[in-house]
Design a protein around this motif. Structure first.
Motif, PDB file in Angstrom:
ATOM      1  N   ILE A 220      27.430  13.110   9.310  1.00  0.00           N
ATOM      2  CA  ILE A 220      27.366  12.985  10.820  1.00  0.00           C
ATOM      3  C   ILE A 220      26.069  12.290  11.215  1.00  0.00           C
ATOM      4  O   ILE A 220      24.898  12.554  10.747  1.00  0.00           O
ATOM      5  N   ILE A 221      26.387  11.185  12.019  1.00  0.00           N
ATOM      6  CA  ILE A 221      25.285  10.328  12.302  1.00  0.00           C
ATOM      7  C   ILE A 221      24.804  10.550  13.689  1.00  0.00           C
ATOM      8  O   ILE A 221      25.566  10.509  14.648  1.00  0.00           O
ATOM      9  N   ASN A 224      20.479   7.657  16.658  1.00  0.00           N
ATOM     10  CA  ASN A 224      19.434   6.709  16.040  1.00  0.00           C
ATOM     11  C   ASN A 224      19.937   6.127  15.067  1.00  0.00           C
ATOM     12  O   ASN A 224      19.279   5.391  14.203  1.00  0.00           O
ATOM     13  N   GLY A 225      21.160   6.325  14.369  1.00  0.00           N
ATOM     14  CA  GLY A 225      21.757   6.123  13.093  1.00  0.00           C
ATOM     15  C   GLY A 225      21.375   6.734  11.926  1.00  0.00           C
ATOM     16  O   GLY A 225      21.461   6.138  10.724  1.00  0.00           O
ATOM     17  N   LYS A 226      20.652   7.983  12.180  1.00  0.00           N
ATOM     18  CA  LYS A 226      19.955   8.679  11.088  1.00  0.00           C
ATOM     19  C   LYS A 226      21.150   9.874  10.626  1.00  0.00           C
ATOM     20  O   LYS A 226      21.689  10.578  11.751  1.00  0.00           O
ATOM     21  N   PRO A 227      21.326  10.182   9.493  1.00  0.00           N
ATOM     22  CA  PRO A 227      22.328  11.273   8.985  1.00  0.00           C
ATOM     23  C   PRO A 227      21.771  12.684   9.321  1.00  0.00           C
ATOM     24  O   PRO A 227      20.469  12.934   9.046  1.00  0.00           O
ATOM     25  N   VAL A 274      26.382   2.014  12.811  1.00  0.00           N
ATOM     26  CA  VAL A 274      26.955   3.315  13.187  1.00  0.00           C
ATOM     27  C   VAL A 274      25.875   4.099  13.953  1.00  0.00           C
ATOM     28  O   VAL A 274      24.789   4.380  13.291  1.00  0.00           O
ATOM     29  N   LYS A 275      26.225   4.850  15.019  1.00  0.00           N
ATOM     30  CA  LYS A 275      25.572   5.645  15.889  1.00  0.00           C
ATOM     31  C   LYS A 275      26.212   6.755  16.496  1.00  0.00           C
ATOM     32  O   LYS A 275      27.465   6.445  16.847  1.00  0.00           O
TER      33      LYS A 275
END
Length: 419
Positions: A220-221, A224-227, A274-275
């Protein structure tokens, strides 16, 4: 650690910034109402569009929605467009539109573009996330090797490609879902059958065969594109072979995500831009050295799926990690973060048994032996049966050895002793 005050502030901010969410097909897959339930619990105005009559919806689906709009068919572009327009007229600006379903990704993007909904892929983004040939470009940018390929046009071009890579090769629609219409071609006779049988209006991609098992990066991202959450699963058997040979189906959620899969997944997230999504990225893990791709055990690109892994996989992830990914996803939308805990880790095994096989263990035997480990045991809908089998069992195990014994036991047949 977030305080109760922080959460209340974010809820207040959320009510001002984001309120109206449309969820396409909240009734299918049958577990997806849980995404809607968690959105509603977070204060969202959850608006469902589906093709099942309201009176026939399960209680859980009805209770997870603020309103439901029934269309005759989700395939009908005009009907679905009018449904979104109705909700926009009644409730105001639509802040989010999602299905979390591979089949509707293009429709989702088209509706977002038409109604200026910025929170998600637009129609211009679809080629890189849906066409297998375009995916390779972004995997390569991420430093992840990908199988060589050829776009099918005529027999001569295919033969020239096969002369370079050798048999077998795999042919499938460039824009396809799952293993549908996928061909494993091992000689010129089979190539001719494929060329004669393929749908002329469909663009097919042909790839060199990769000797590997499928490993995934499921995450799940955030915006900000961080997991926010990461895990993975392993499919030891080819989905293509399961569908084409009508085999039993097995896959499992990993107790611990390997670091090389994590690195590859995060690199792909960055490359594809991906965001704010739940993603399922598929990789090959080579089972032998393969020229041009790598050594046995290396991670190689397969394809990206900009939605959760299908079927009951979100539930399996929850079982494996003692968490709630439906809630984490809904928190990502509502707050941009989640405080949902991740608890004890385990392997979560899926076994899909195929009708018509003479299994040694019947359902009673299975439940007697594995009942304490079992999380789900039920008949699968026909639409999922092709890739997943007709009757599924989902169980959790502390060790891989226990899990492998589970597979051997419940899939062993009298006729050949194999699964």
């Amino acid at each position: 650690m977030f305080t109760e005050y922080d959460v209340k502030c974010n809820v207040h901010r959320m009510e001002k910034i984001m309120k109206n969410i449309i969820f396409i097909s909240p009734n299918f897959p049958t577990n997806y109402w849980q995404f809607c339930k968690e959105l509603k619990n977070n204060g969202m105005n959850v608006l469902g569009i589906g093709d099942q009559p309201y009176d026939e919806l399960a209680y859980e689906v009805k209770n997870s929605l603020n309103e439901y709009y029934k269309v005759h068919s989700l395939e009908n572009e005009d009907e679905v467009y009018r449904a979104v327009a109705f909700f926009a007229f009644k409730y105001g600006r639509i802040d989010w539109l999602e299905s979390n379903n591979e089949y509707w990704l293009e429709k989702d993007a088209r509706l977002r573009t038409d109604f200026n909904i910025k929170s998600g892929f637009q129609i211009e983004d679809i080629p890189r996330v849906k066409y297998k040939s375009r995916m390779k470009e972004y995997y390569t940018k991420a430093g992840i090797p990908a199988a060589r390929y050829h776009m099918v046009k005529d027999m001569e071009g295919c033969l020239a490609f096969i002369k370079k890579v050798g048999y077998p090769v795999v042919a499938k629609p460039d824009n396809g879902v799952g293993a549908s219409d996928t061909w494993k071609i091992e000689n010129e006779e089979q190539l001719q059958v494929f060329m004669d049988s393929r749908m002329e209006w469909v663009s097919y991609i042909m790839e060199e065969y990769v000797y590997a098992e499928v490993n995934s990066y499921d995450a799940i991202i955030d915006a900000n594109g961080k997991p926010m959450f990461e895990t993975g699963n392993v499919t030891p058997m080819s989905i293509m072979d399961i569908v084409n040979n009508e085999d039993n189906s097995i896959y499992y959620i990993l107790k611990k995500l390997p670091e090389d899969t994590r690195r590859a997944g995060r690199a792909a997230v960055k490359s594809f831009g991906v965001k704010s999504r739940f993603v399922h990225f598929e990789f090959f893990r080579l089972t032998r050295d393969q020229e041009g791709l790598g050594k046995k055990g290396d991670v190689v690109a397969l394809e990206v799926n900009m939605r959760p892994c299908g079927g009951f996989t979100p539930d399996m992830i929850n079982f494996a990690h003692s968490t709630n990914v439906y809630k984490i996803w809904a928190d990502m939308i509502a707050f941009g973060y989640s405080t949902v805990p991740v608890g004890k880790h385990a392997f979560c095994a899926f076994a899909g048994r195929r009708d018509g096989k003479d299994f040694i263990m019947d359902d009673g035997d299975i439940m007697e032996k594995y009942g304490s480990k079992m999380k789900m045991a039920e008949r699968l809908p026909d639409v999922l049966a092709g890739a997943m089998g007709n009757h599924m069992y989902v169980a959790v195990f502390d060790t891989k050895k226990e899990m492998e014994e589970f597979y051997r036991s419940i899939l062993e047949c009298r006729d050949d002793g194999n699964y």
